[in-house]
Design a protein around this motif. Structure first.
Motif, PDB file in Angstrom:
ATOM      1  N   ILE A 185      -6.046  -1.941   0.908  1.00  0.00           N
ATOM      2  CA  ILE A 185      -7.298  -0.617   0.789  1.00  0.00           C
ATOM      3  C   ILE A 185      -7.185   0.657   0.490  1.00  0.00           C
ATOM      4  CG2 ILE A 185      -9.327   0.127   0.073  1.00  0.00           C
ATOM      5  CD1 ILE A 185      -9.787  -2.858   1.519  1.00  0.00           C
ATOM      6  N   ASN A 186      -6.591   1.723  -0.398  1.00  0.00           N
ATOM      7  CA  ASN A 186      -6.141   2.913   0.193  1.00  0.00           C
ATOM      8  C   ASN A 186      -6.943   3.826   1.078  1.00  0.00           C
ATOM      9  OD1 ASN A 186      -4.536   4.964  -0.227  1.00  0.00           O
ATOM     10  ND2 ASN A 186      -5.684   6.248  -1.489  1.00  0.00           N
ATOM     11  N   LEU A 187      -6.470   4.819   2.204  1.00  0.00           N
ATOM     12  CA  LEU A 187      -8.016   5.140   2.510  1.00  0.00           C
ATOM     13  C   LEU A 187      -7.692   6.712   2.190  1.00  0.00           C
ATOM     14  CD1 LEU A 187      -6.666   4.844   6.312  1.00  0.00           C
ATOM     15  CD2 LEU A 187      -8.247   3.786   5.011  1.00  0.00           C
ATOM     16  N   GLY A 213       0.303   6.717  -4.660  1.00  0.00           N
ATOM     17  CA  GLY A 213       1.538   5.479  -4.549  1.00  0.00           C
ATOM     18  C   GLY A 213       0.630   4.123  -4.014  1.00  0.00           C
ATOM     19  N   THR A 214      -0.695   3.671  -4.315  1.00  0.00           N
ATOM     20  CA  THR A 214      -0.978   2.142  -3.774  1.00  0.00           C
ATOM     21  C   THR A 214      -1.415   1.971  -5.373  1.00  0.00           C
ATOM     22  OG1 THR A 214      -2.579   3.724  -2.197  1.00  0.00           O
ATOM     23  CG2 THR A 214      -3.780   1.971  -4.017  1.00  0.00           C
ATOM     24  N   LEU A 215      -1.896   3.122  -6.517  1.00  0.00           N
ATOM     25  CA  LEU A 215      -1.364   2.285  -7.914  1.00  0.00           C
ATOM     26  C   LEU A 215      -0.070   2.640  -8.499  1.00  0.00           C
ATOM     27  CD1 LEU A 215      -2.996   1.578 -10.230  1.00  0.00           C
ATOM     28  CD2 LEU A 215      -2.981   4.153 -11.077  1.00  0.00           C
ATOM     29  N   GLN A 252       3.058   6.798   2.447  1.00  0.00           N
ATOM     30  CA  GLN A 252       4.188   7.045   1.029  1.00  0.00           C
ATOM     31  C   GLN A 252       3.099   7.825   0.022  1.00  0.00           C
ATOM     32  OE1 GLN A 252       7.259   6.968  -0.201  1.00  0.00           O
ATOM     33  NE2 GLN A 252       7.507   6.508   2.168  1.00  0.00           N
ATOM     34  N   SER A 253       2.200   8.524   0.376  1.00  0.00           N
ATOM     35  CA  SER A 253       0.622   8.610  -0.313  1.00  0.00           C
ATOM     36  C   SER A 253       1.239   9.998  -1.473  1.00  0.00           C
ATOM     37  CB  SER A 253      -1.124   9.077   0.745  1.00  0.00           C
ATOM     38  OG  SER A 253      -1.229   8.061   1.241  1.00  0.00           O
ATOM     39  N   SER A 254       0.763   9.907  -2.408  1.00  0.00           N
ATOM     40  CA  SER A 254       1.069  10.377  -3.641  1.00  0.00           C
ATOM     41  C   SER A 254       2.650  11.027  -3.790  1.00  0.00           C
ATOM     42  CB  SER A 254       0.521  12.533  -2.678  1.00  0.00           C
ATOM     43  OG  SER A 254      -0.434  12.203  -2.865  1.00  0.00           O
ATOM     44  N   ASN A 302       0.744  -1.171   0.421  1.00  0.00           N
ATOM     45  CA  ASN A 302       0.024  -0.157   0.077  1.00  0.00           C
ATOM     46  C   ASN A 302       0.538   0.971   0.200  1.00  0.00           C
ATOM     47  OD1 ASN A 302       0.571   0.415   2.790  1.00  0.00           O
ATOM     48  ND2 ASN A 302      -1.044   0.579   3.441  1.00  0.00           N
ATOM     49  N   ASP A 303       0.613   2.293   0.415  1.00  0.00           N
ATOM     50  CA  ASP A 303       0.833   3.473   0.106  1.00  0.00           C
ATOM     51  C   ASP A 303       1.034   4.502   1.373  1.00  0.00           C
ATOM     52  OD1 ASP A 303      -1.304   5.212   0.563  1.00  0.00           O
ATOM     53  OD2 ASP A 303      -0.329   6.247  -2.283  1.00  0.00           O
ATOM     54  N   ASP A 304      -0.214   3.551   2.518  1.00  0.00           N
ATOM     55  CA  ASP A 304      -0.900   4.677   3.815  1.00  0.00           C
ATOM     56  C   ASP A 304      -0.243   3.490   4.833  1.00  0.00           C
ATOM     57  OD1 ASP A 304      -2.865   5.584   2.296  1.00  0.00           O
ATOM     58  OD2 ASP A 304      -4.118   4.492   2.509  1.00  0.00           O
ATOM     59  N   GLY A 305       1.017   3.119   4.700  1.00  0.00           N
ATOM     60  CA  GLY A 305       2.234   2.481   5.687  1.00  0.00           C
ATOM     61  C   GLY A 305       1.444   1.093   6.079  1.00  0.00           C
TER      62      GLY A 305
HETATM   63 MN    MN Z   1      -2.213   6.496   0.161  1.00  0.00          MN
END
Ligand code: MN
Length: 245
Positions: free
Chosen positions: A91-93, A105-107, A38-40, A7-10
């Protein structure tokens, strides 16, 4: 089937735990995710310093944290765990719709899987101020994964869940509006600063990802890695002859 989750939220995000609980019913799960949010960060990779991967307890799952980006995590996960079939990211927030996919970052974690010859599925949901209701989403996540995992022809899919789904929908990426904006403000010392934020998009084209989610549908957009504008290429070749190859 081996399912690598990132994920990118950690690594400690509730969205990742929610995804793992569904994925574990469909395959062998390992989590490799960033140690901090690590979002965006898009599809950045870390090349100027080494990375570390450390075991970290997330419920009963085989989970690891990496001091890097989502794409780093997938690169390491695929390298260290043989025969990964599909990478699931989320699942991204927060949603990843339309042009927002460029920043996601999710994608990017799912794209990294596709770059490595694996398959990738990115999953996101809006937060709307509070935490998503992952109990409510759980059957929809199960339905999406049961539908997508056997479909080997779908190498990269971007999935967005509305807060309270009413159905599933195949969609294309919304391209009419970029929702990014710069919001100026001042810090407590009166100095100007700027937030990079998003605006609400109200002009919705039917059958796009934004349209589907706004109407309560789970949006599933098959993506490709090819960025070439084929029509522009043909036109350029015809109208602007260059040196013969
Ligand atoms: Mn995110």
């Amino acid at each position: 089937m081996r399912l690598l989750l990132s994920n990118d939220d950690g690594v400690y995000s509730p969205g990742l735990a929610a995804l793992a609980s569904v994925a574990a019913e469909l395959g062998e799960v390992r989590i490799v995710a960033p140690d901090v949010e690590q979002s965006s960060m898009g599809h950045a990779i870390t090349h100027s310093r080494p990375l570390t991967i450390k075991r970290t307890p997330i419920g009963e799952y085989d989970a690891h944290r990496v001091n890097g980006t989502p794409a780093d995590c997938v690169a390491l996960g695929v390298e260290l765990w043989k025969d990964v079939g599909v990478v699931l990211s989320g699942i991204n927030l927060g949603p990843n719709l339309g042009h927002g996919m460029w920043h996601s970052g999710t994608l990017a974690a799912a794209k990294q899987a596709a770059l490595l010859g694996r398959r990738g599925i990115a999953l996101s949901t809006p937060t709307g101020g509070g935490e998503p209701d992952f109990v409510r989403l759980r059957p929809w996540v199960g339905r999406v994964l049961a539908l997508l995992l056997p479909r080997t022809e779908l190498t990269l899919v971007n999935v967005n869940f509305p807060a309270d789904p009413v159905g599933l929908c195949w969609t294309r990426q919304a391209l009419n509006t970029y929702d990014g904006r710069v919001v100026p403000g001042h810090d407590p010392m009166g100095r100007p600063h700027y937030w990079l934020s998003v605006r609400r998009v109200d002009a919705l084209e039917e059958e796009t990802d934004r349209w589907a989610v706004r109407h309560g549908y789970v949006s599933m957009t098959p993506l490709r890695l090819d960025l070439t504008d084929g029509a522009a290429l043909q036109q350029a070749k015809a109208q602007i002859p260059l040196d013969p190859a």
